[in-house]
Design an enzyme around this catalytic site. Sequence first.
Site, PDB file in Angstrom:
ATOM      1  N   ARG A  60       0.826  -1.208   0.000  1.00 61.54           N
ATOM      2  CA  ARG A  60       0.000   0.000   0.000  1.00 61.54           C
ATOM      3  C   ARG A  60       0.864   1.263   0.000  1.00 61.54           C
ATOM      4  NH1 ARG A  60      -3.511   2.666   4.212  1.00 61.54           N
ATOM      5  NH2 ARG A  60      -5.317   3.481   3.077  1.00 61.54           N
ATOM      6  N   HIS A  64       0.289   4.242  -2.648  1.00 63.19           N
ATOM      7  CA  HIS A  64      -0.001   5.611  -2.232  1.00 63.19           C
ATOM      8  C   HIS A  64       1.123   6.563  -2.614  1.00 63.19           C
ATOM      9  CE1 HIS A  64      -3.625   5.298   0.610  1.00 63.19           C
ATOM     10  NE2 HIS A  64      -3.590   4.203  -0.138  1.00 63.19           N
ATOM     11  N   HIS A 191      -6.490  -6.156  -2.416  1.00 65.95           N
ATOM     12  CA  HIS A 191      -7.273  -6.238  -1.179  1.00 65.95           C
ATOM     13  C   HIS A 191      -7.540  -7.673  -0.755  1.00 65.95           C
ATOM     14  CE1 HIS A 191      -8.972  -1.848  -1.208  1.00 65.95           C
ATOM     15  NE2 HIS A 191      -7.657  -1.904  -1.133  1.00 65.95           N
TER      16      HIS A 191
END
Length: 648
Positions: A60, A64, A191
Site C-alpha cells: 500500500r 499511495h 485487497h
Amino acid sequence: MMLPNIVVRFFLLFCLIGMVSAQLSSTFYATTCPNALSTIKAEVVSAVNNERRMGASLLRLHFHDCFVQGCDASVLLDDTSSFTGEKTAGPNANSIRGFDVIDTIKSKVESLCPGVVSCADILAVAARDSVVALGGASWTVQLGRRDSTTASLSSANSDLPAPTSSLSGLISSFSNKGFTTKELVALSGSHTIGQARCTSFRARIYNDTNIDSSFAKSLQANCPSAGGDNNLAPLDTTSPTTFDNAYFKNLKSQKGLLHSDQELFNGGSTDSQVNSYSSDPATFRTDFANAMIKMGNLSPLTGSSGQIRTNLYFEFLLKLHRIPFTIMATTSFSMTKPIFKIRFFLFLCFIGIVSSQLSSDFYSTTCPNVLSTIKTAVDSAVSNEARMGASLLRLHFHDCFGCDASVLLNDTSSFTGEQTALPNVNSLRGFNVIDTIKSQVESLCPGVVSCADILAVAARDSVVALGGPSWTVQLGRRDSTTASLSSANSDLPAPFFNLSQLVNAFSNKGFTTEEMVALSGSHTIGQASCSTFRTRIYNDTNIDSSFATSLQANCPSVGGDSNLSPLDTTSPNTFDNAYFKNLQSQKGLLHSDQELFNGGSTDSQVNGYSSDPSSFQTDFANAMVKMGNLSPLTGSSGQIRTNCWKTN
C-alpha cells in the site's frame, strides 16, 4: 570568443547523458550496488514473517506513493515547520504504515552503497517482495527512480481513490493515471491481503443493501455505529494473509469489506472480470503483475531530476534556483548570450529526459486505435495459420537483442541487414504480417507509430491469441537506420548451445538464468527446421529413443534441411507449459532445449514450471516486459520508418 560554444557543447553532452540515464532498467544497480535486491528481499521476508499484515502495508505504501506525483518516495517525507508532506492526507493519516521497515532497509542499503539506491526504488522492490512473500505473483521491477524533494498534500487528498468511491469514481481515478478499467480491477485484487479500519467501512455495514446480512452483522460487533474508528477487520475474511483470488470470490458473495470493493461486482461493467478472476487465479496473477509494472512506471524522476535521499524522511533541496532553468522567466532573452544558451539547452535536456521514457499510453492521443488495429491483424493472421503466432514472437526476440526493428531492414546494394545472419536466414518469417499492420497503421496515423513498437505489440498479441499470458507493452520505441549482421551472428543463441553458453548469451543482455528459462518456454509454440535438430536426433544420448526415431523419418541424416517439426509435439499451437514437461521426458527438440533439463542448475526451475503453469505464465510475461526494454531508441534517436523494410 570560442568559450560560449564550448560551454554549450558541454551542456549538449550533458543533455545526451541525461537522456540515456533516464531509462529505467532492471539491472540499474548491477554494478553500483549488486546486493541491493537481495538485501531488500531479506528484510521484507523477515518483516512479513514477523507480522503478516506488513506485506499489505508495504504494498500500500508503494501504491499511495505512485498515485501522487508519481513513484518518487514523496509519501515518505515527514512534515517540518517549513514543509508539509502527504502523511496527514485523508487517505494516509492513521492508516499507512511500514515506515520503520523501509527505514531499516534504507539504513542497510546505505551501509552497502552510500548514496546510490533511491527510497523510491526501495518502495517498488519491497512491494513486489511483499506480494511474493505472501504467495502472490512476482514481476521484474524496473529500477533507476530518484527521490523527490517535494510532496503534495492536496494531490494525496484528491488523487487517491476513497473507500466510498462508486464504480464510475474508481474508473475515473485510475483512468486519470493512465490505467484501464481492467487494470483497475486487477490492482483492486491487492485487497486480498491487509486490513481496514472501522471508519472506512462503517457506512457500508450499517447502510449498504448489497452486502451479505450475516457478514455485515459479524462486522458490527467490532465496528459499532459510534466509536471504535481504529478497530480493524481483514479486507479478505477467507485468507487475509495469503495473496490469492479469494477477494473476487468474496465480492460474488457480497462480502466485499469496503463500499468501493463491492462496486466492482454490483451489476456493472466489471462484473464479468470479477467472475473471470474468481475462477481463473492464473489470469489474475498475470494481470496483477503487469499492472504493477505499469504502476511502477508512473512519472518516475530519473537522470538528474530529484535526488538520492540519505534518509527516507528528509528532503535536501538542491539550490538549483541559483542557475534558473526557466528561460521564460527572463524579460530580455538573447540566444547570443552564453547564459541563455545554457539555460535553453538545459531546458531542452529536461524535455529530452521526459520524452525518452517508454510508456504504455504513448499513442493514446497521437494514434488511439493503434493497439486494436495491431491486435485485429494479429488475430486474423494467427487464425489463418497458428504457426504465425510463434513466428511473430520470434521476430520480436531476434530484433530485441536491441529493440529497434533492425531485423526488418532488407539488404540493398549499399546496405547489409540482419536477415541473412545464420540464426535468421531461411528461418525468420512473418514480415508480410508486419508490413500489412504497418500499412494499416500508417493510414490511420502517418509517421507516428514505429515498426519496433509494432513488433513488440504483435509479439504480445500472438502469445495471447495462442492461449498464453498478456502483459503491458511499454511504447515509444523508434526505428534504427542501421543493422548489424555480425551482432546477429554472435549475439543470438544457437540451437546447439550448451547450458553455460545459454546462460552467458542471456546474461550479456542483462537476463538472469531464471529469466532465460522462462523465455525459453516460448518454444512451447512454433516449429524448427531439420538442420537445427539433426545432430541431436542422431547423436545426442539425452533423448528419448522413440522420440528420436519418430523425428528421423522426416529429418534424414542427409537432405531435408528445411523439413519442419514442432518444438512442442504435445500441443504445438497452444501456449502452455507442455514444453517443460517434454524436457522432463527427454523430448526437447533442440539440443539447447534439453540442456535446460540435463542434470544442471536449471533442472529445478523446469520441474517448477512443469507443475505450476501459472508461475511460468507470470515469469514469462515479466521477462517479456524486460525484453522489450532492451536498448530502445527513444526521444530524437532513430526515426519512424514509413516502410518497415527500409529506412526513410
